[in-house]
Write a protein that holds these residues in place. Structure first.
Motif, PDB file in Angstrom:
ATOM      1  N   PHE A  65       0.815  -1.205   0.000  1.00 20.33           N
ATOM      2  CA  PHE A  65       0.000   0.000   0.000  1.00 20.33           C
ATOM      3  C   PHE A  65       0.854   1.263   0.000  1.00 20.33           C
ATOM      4  O   PHE A  65       0.498   2.273  -0.611  1.00 20.33           O
ATOM      5  N   ARG A  66       2.005   1.196   0.679  1.00 22.74           N
ATOM      6  CA  ARG A  66       2.845   2.399   0.770  1.00 22.74           C
ATOM      7  C   ARG A  66       3.275   2.898  -0.600  1.00 22.74           C
ATOM      8  O   ARG A  66       3.317   4.095  -0.861  1.00 22.74           O
ATOM      9  N   ALA A  67       3.574   1.956  -1.487  1.00 23.58           N
ATOM     10  CA  ALA A  67       4.014   2.366  -2.820  1.00 23.58           C
ATOM     11  C   ALA A  67       2.875   3.065  -3.559  1.00 23.58           C
ATOM     12  O   ALA A  67       3.083   4.059  -4.261  1.00 23.58           O
ATOM     13  N   LEU A  68       1.681   2.539  -3.383  1.00 23.32           N
ATOM     14  CA  LEU A  68       0.527   3.154  -4.034  1.00 23.32           C
ATOM     15  C   LEU A  68       0.281   4.552  -3.470  1.00 23.32           C
ATOM     16  O   LEU A  68      -0.082   5.488  -4.178  1.00 23.32           O
ATOM     17  N   LEU A  69       0.510   4.675  -2.179  1.00 23.96           N
ATOM     18  CA  LEU A  69       0.310   5.966  -1.511  1.00 23.96           C
ATOM     19  C   LEU A  69       1.276   7.022  -2.061  1.00 23.96           C
ATOM     20  O   LEU A  69       0.911   8.183  -2.245  1.00 23.96           O
ATOM     21  N   GLU A  70       2.508   6.592  -2.325  1.00 19.02           N
ATOM     22  CA  GLU A  70       3.495   7.539  -2.865  1.00 19.02           C
ATOM     23  C   GLU A  70       3.004   8.095  -4.207  1.00 19.02           C
ATOM     24  O   GLU A  70       3.220   9.258  -4.527  1.00 19.02           O
TER      25      GLU A  70
END
Ligand code: ATP
Ligand code: MG
Length: 518
Positions: free
Chosen positions: A8-13
């Motif tokens: 999810f963190r990558a998508l958030l970036e």
């Protein structure tokens, strides 16, 4: 880092690149993508540093559809913890069940739910309302804030969503980062096909940015994945409502130039039946989609009559499939209005008999689904997991058939069938036929215990205001439409609304109790 794109963190970036575009609208509040990212990163750091939240810890959310729900959800995942959205309609006892079952170590709530949980003794962050400490918890929100460092694998747990509890006690569906990352892909595929079929960008009638009105709660997968996540990763705008209200929805569509209405069938029906419909400019709407519960056939008719240029869509999904799995839209939907469509990219389906053997096209059996959006099991429920997830296939509990072209038709829930003298009567079929009667506003079909037949078919009907009809008239109406053995032998008329859960599904166990005293 090897798996970064799947978490999810990558998508958030990615969302940060949408910068100054407005992401969330709630009443007069507006949050841009950049502001959202800063709030999320700030809260994620506070969770790790001040509340000791570590990878795998469960953090519960108990809130209405406020902007802080969205920030909290993202922050919990960015901190590497598991987000546990609790049903905001739950009573004190039900909230206590959700907290105990998930083993949450922290709750992020709104004032109303915080008051309901005051006796539970868990640390709490209160977003707004009575006892709010949100601003104090966050402290300074800096422009150069970064996400806290955590090491995550795509198969690490990300969410526990509770099922709607239509057929029994709500079960915690344990979803991974991979499930979550795949969910917007199925929606993107659905969109591509819809756009291709329509020959234009259906997300917006006027070719503008996509603005979605969220008509359903965020604590179910429809709201969170099919609507919120899709909006977030496409850089669109999301308009929140404190509670569903068709009149308010009309005002918001006009004010915010909403391009997508997305929710459960009841939302679309109530909006398009509202007496004030003509008084609002809703020309910005490009598509009307719904799912999560059976859509009455007259809903599609209503859309084509009142808003003929719009693309209608019906999506099928479950908590266990991280939202959308099967989808019917545009020309496909108009050609096969009774179908939920075809499986989306990355999804396999099959129809099985009770032994698990696959059935040929046309035969009714249990719908089974497989693919990376399907979760691996229930939290804390090894028995239910073993029963439902067999050899990599999710057994949905829904009875369905598939036609030669691969279009799926839901016949009924396996548990929502009346067996009358050995003959199967699918409640959904009888309900759909009754919905066609002009006096009927709402209806639910239930099994009534009967000494001779085992069960009789009963119908609980709510008539439209001022309309009149008797049981005799309704059964006469049905006789030309469905086989005689399916026609209800008992009718109950009630003025009160039928008991529904937030997903728009009738709570039959409660209805049977209220109607039959069982
Ligand atoms: P529980 O599993 O706790 O009894 P639930 O099954 O209602 O509750 P959800 O996961 O919210 O919980 O709902 C999934 C169910 O909703 C599906 O199994 C199906 O019966 C129904 N459903 C979803 N989408 C559609 C649709 N488009 N048409 C018909 N039924 C649908
Ligand atoms: Mg279910």
């Amino acid at each position: 880092w090897k798996h970064a794109p799947a978490t999810f963190r990558a998508l958030l970036e990615i969302t940060r690149f949408h910068g100054d575009k407005v992401f969330v609208v709630y009443e007069d509040e507006r949050i841009t993508y950049e502001e959202h990212f800063r709030l999320v990163a700030t809260l994620a750091n506070r969770l790790v540093d001040d509340y000791g939240v570590r990878a795998g810890d469960r953090v519960a959310l108990a809130m209405r559809n406020y902007p802080e729900w969205i920030v909290s959800f993202s922050a919990v995942l960015a901190a590497g913890a598991v987000a546990v959205p609790l049903n905001a309609w739950w009573t004190e006892q039900e909230l206590e069940y959700g907290l105990g079952d998930s083993g949450a170590k922290l709750v992020i709530a709104d004032g109303e739910r915080a008051a309901r949980m005051s006796g539970i003794g868990l640390p709490m962050i209160v977003a707004r309302g009575e006892g709010a400490n949100w601003a104090g918890v966050l402290g300074e929100v800096r422009a150069d804030v970064t996400l806290p460092p955590v090491d995550l694998h795509p198969d690490d747990p990300a969410t526990i969503f509770y099922t709607s509890g239509t057929t029994g006690r709500s079960k915690g569906a344990l979803g991974s980062h991979r499930n979550l990352g795949q969910a917007p892909m199925t929606v993107a595929y659905a969109m591509m096909r819809t756009v291709a079929l329509a020959g234009r960008d259906v997300s917006s009638a006027a070719g503008k940015r996509r603005i979605t009105l969220l008509t359903v709660p965020l604590f179910h997968v429809t709201g969170c994945f099919a609507v919120l996540m899709t909006t977030m990763f496409s850089g669109g705008g999301l308009v929140l409502m404190y509670r569903w209200d068709p009149k308010r929805a009309l005002e918001l569509i006009e004010r915010e130039r909403v391009t997508i209405l997305s929710g459960v069938p009841t939302n679309a029906w109530q909006l398009l039946s509202h007496p004030d419909l003509g008084a609002h400019d809703i020309s910005s709407l490009g598509s009307i989609s719904y799912g999560g519960a059976p859509a009455p056939p007259r809903l599609l008719e209503r859309i084509t009559e009142t808003l003929p240029e719009r693309t209608p869509a019906n999506g099928y999904g479950m908590t266990e499939t991280t939202a959308l799995a099967i989808y019917n839209s545009g020309g496909d939907y108009l050609a096969k209005p009774g179908s939920i469509g075809r499986p989306l990219a990355v999804v396999d389906v099959k129809i099985c008999d009770p032994s698990g053997a696959e059935l040929p096209p046309g035969e009714v059996g249990e719908l089974c689904v497989r693919g990376p959006i399907v979760i691996s099991g229930y939290w804390n429920r090894p028995d239910a997991t073993a029963e439902t997830f067999v050899d990599g296939w999710l057994h949905t509990g829904d009875l369905a058939r598939v036609d030669e072209e691969g279009f799926v038709y839901i016949v009924d829930r396996a548990k929502d069938m009346v067996i009358r003298g050995g003959e199967n009567v699918y409640c959904a079929e009888v309900e759909a036929a009754l919905f066609e009667h002009p006096a009927v506003d709402d209806v639910a079909v239930i099994g009534v215990p009967d000494d001779e037949m085992g069960e009789q078919v009963g119908a609980v009907v709510r008539l439209k205001p001022g309309a009149e009809a008797t049981g005799e008239e309704l059964s006469g109406f049905l006789r030309g439409r469905i086989a005689a053995f399916k026609v209800p032998s008992r009718f109950w008329f009630r003025e009160a609304e039928l008991p529904r859960n937030p997903g728009g599904k009738v709570l039959k166990t409660r209805l049977r109790k209220e109607t039959l005293g069982l």
